[in-house]
Design an enzyme around this catalytic site. Structure first.
Site, PDB file in Angstrom:
ATOM      1  N   GLU A  28      55.860 -18.191  47.705  1.00 59.09           N
ATOM      2  CA  GLU A  28      57.247 -17.848  47.366  1.00 59.09           C
ATOM      3  C   GLU A  28      57.729 -18.646  46.158  1.00 59.09           C
ATOM      4  O   GLU A  28      57.142 -19.665  45.779  1.00 59.09           O
ATOM      5  CB  GLU A  28      58.165 -18.090  48.566  1.00 59.09           C
ATOM      6  N   ASP A 141      75.428 -17.902  60.751  1.00 60.44           N
ATOM      7  CA  ASP A 141      74.450 -18.108  59.688  1.00 60.44           C
ATOM      8  C   ASP A 141      73.043 -18.193  60.255  1.00 60.44           C
ATOM      9  O   ASP A 141      72.626 -19.211  60.809  1.00 60.44           O
ATOM     10  CB  ASP A 141      74.789 -19.377  58.888  1.00 60.44           C
ATOM     11  N   LYS A 162      62.927 -25.356  58.797  1.00 61.06           N
ATOM     12  CA  LYS A 162      63.529 -26.544  58.211  1.00 61.06           C
ATOM     13  C   LYS A 162      64.329 -27.318  59.255  1.00 61.06           C
ATOM     14  O   LYS A 162      65.039 -26.746  60.060  1.00 61.06           O
ATOM     15  CB  LYS A 162      64.392 -26.142  57.019  1.00 61.06           C
TER      16      LYS A 162
HETATM   17  N1  PSU Z   1      61.014 -24.019  52.427  1.00 59.81           N
HETATM   18  C1  PSU Z   1      61.080 -25.075  51.583  1.00 59.81           C
HETATM   19  N2  PSU Z   1      62.008 -25.014  50.573  1.00 59.81           N
HETATM   20  C2  PSU Z   1      62.814 -23.915  50.385  1.00 59.81           C
HETATM   21  C3  PSU Z   1      62.709 -22.806  51.274  1.00 59.81           C
HETATM   22  C4  PSU Z   1      61.800 -22.923  52.284  1.00 59.81           C
HETATM   23  O1  PSU Z   1      60.340 -26.048  51.723  1.00 59.81           O
HETATM   24  O2  PSU Z   1      63.597 -23.889  49.440  1.00 59.81           O
HETATM   25  C5  PSU Z   1      63.546 -21.560  51.063  1.00 59.81           C
HETATM   26  C6  PSU Z   1      62.723 -20.336  51.473  1.00 59.81           C
HETATM   27  O3  PSU Z   1      62.684 -19.459  50.384  1.00 59.81           O
HETATM   28  C7  PSU Z   1      63.481 -19.734  52.626  1.00 59.81           C
HETATM   29  C8  PSU Z   1      64.883 -20.087  52.249  1.00 59.81           C
HETATM   30  O4  PSU Z   1      63.267 -18.358  52.750  1.00 59.81           O
HETATM   31  O5  PSU Z   1      64.748 -21.449  51.817  1.00 59.81           O
HETATM   32  C9  PSU Z   1      65.837 -19.907  53.395  1.00 59.81           C
HETATM   33  O6  PSU Z   1      67.115 -19.768  52.883  1.00 59.81           O
HETATM   34  P1  PSU Z   1      68.291 -19.237  53.839  1.00 59.81           P
HETATM   35  O7  PSU Z   1      68.442 -20.282  54.887  1.00 59.81           O
HETATM   36  O8  PSU Z   1      69.485 -19.132  52.924  1.00 59.81           O
HETATM   37  O9  PSU Z   1      67.860 -17.901  54.360  1.00 59.81           O
HETATM   38 MN    MN Z   2      71.976 -18.232  55.558  1.00 62.31          MN
END
Ligand code: PSU
Ligand code: MN
Length: 304
Positions: A28, A141, A162
């Site tokens: 990604e 969220d 995360k």
């Molecule tokens: N994992 C990491 N760093 C990141 C992400 C994941 O180590 O920046 C990113 C990925 O692209 C994941 C996104 O899909 O964060 C999730 O964002 P949100 O919580 O807004 O969906």
């Molecule tokens: Mn979100």
């Protein structure tokens, strides 16, 4: 595999790899544009691609540049993703808009997984998945990563979700959505920056061969309409007490500043990188490198 078109561009090696049925690993780009600080982001992006190659697979970093979906990035493309200031963060729902307006975006897990499947790539390495945010019962969220992975035949290698998230709630949602989870050499669900989130998982695998067998069986029993998550814990985790402190201050600061929606995750990661004096960055880099290596090994071992 999708036909060549003006909206989809394949790198030479990915195109050849797809035609020849070689092992390919999707990567990604949100982690490059919005997850890691400059200038380390570009260095890491290059290193991760090199690791995939060293392990015998072809890297396919995915992003949208000036309205063109890229499956596999050239050195110039990678630099653009890392350094340009006009790179948005695109989830699946944003893709058509970014393409139609000729703009540029890094792709999240949701968007990358979608495009990888479209291209015929089934193995994907990332850092940590998105999931249910803390306080989601109020804010609603929840990352679109979850719903995207519930309808895609892809194997995602990650260090869990995360640690800024509500891990327990995310595990419940993964179950509901039919997304399988296996721990690589662990029965504890990894906590991204931390080796162990404190939650156990039911299935543990000891080898890449076992994962390859699961991939075959998924097709046989027809459960490959949803993703398989291979949770690969970081070996050298972040200091736990500083993790706890930085997380608490980050969550408070996000609330104070009214940070919502897609800005929440980049905000908290940035807060970690700033406050931990390089420690969270070191761990984040370790995570993505280890996941890229394991993903390549799985891609190589996968029966075609
Ligand atoms: N994992 C990491 N760093 C990141 C992400 C994941 O180590 O920046 C990113 C990925 O692209 C994941 C996104 O899909 O964060 C999730 O964002 P949100 O919580 O807004 O969906
Ligand atoms: Mn979100």
């Amino acid at each position: 595999m999708i036909e060549a078109s003006s909206t989809i561009h394949y790198s030479e090696e990915v195109r050849e790899g797809l035609i020849a049925g070689k092992p390919i690993v999707a990567l990604e780009s949100t982690i490059i544009s919005h997850g890691l600080p400059r200038p380390q982001n570009l260095v890491v992006a290059r290193e991760v691609e090199a690791i995939v190659r060293q392990h015998g697979a072809i890297p396919a970093t995915i992003a949208v540049l000036d309205g063109v979906v890229h499956i596999g990035l050239s050195e110039t493309d990678l630099e653009a993703v890392a350094n340009r200031d006009d790179i948005a963060k695109a989830s699946g729902r944003d893709l058509a808009i970014v393409v139609a307006t000729g703009t540029s975006a890094a792709t999240t897990v949701a968007a990358t997984a979608h495009l990888a499947v479209l291209a015929g790539i089934s193995i994907f390495a990332t850092g940590g998945l998105g999931g249910v945010h803390r306080g989601a019962s109020e804010s609603f969220d929840e990352s679109a990563d979850l719903t995207a992975l519930s309808i895609l035949d892809i194997t995602v290698i990650c260090a869990g979700v995360k640690s800024i998230l509500d891990v327990g709630a995310t595990l419940e949602r993964l179950e509901t959505l039919g997304i399988a989870v296996v721990g690589y050499k662990t029965a504890s669900f990894p906590g991204f920056y931390l080796t162990d989130s404190g939650f156990t998982i039911e299935h543990r695998v000891e080898s890449v061969a076992e994962i390859a067998a699961i991939l075959q069986a998924r097709a046989m029993v027809d459960t490959n309409h949803a993703a398989l998550i291979v949770a690969n814990p970081v070996i050298d985790e972040m200091d736990r007490s500083s993790h706890e402190k930085i997380l608490a201050s980050g969550l408070a600061l996000a609330k104070e500043n009214g940070i919502t929606g897609k800005a929440v995750t980049p905000f908290l990661l940035e807060h970690f990188h700033a406050k931990s004096l390089g420690e969270s960055l070191r761990v984040n880099i370790d995570i993505i490198k280890a996941n890229a290596a394991l993903a390549a090994d799985i891609a190589v071992a996968k029966k075609r």
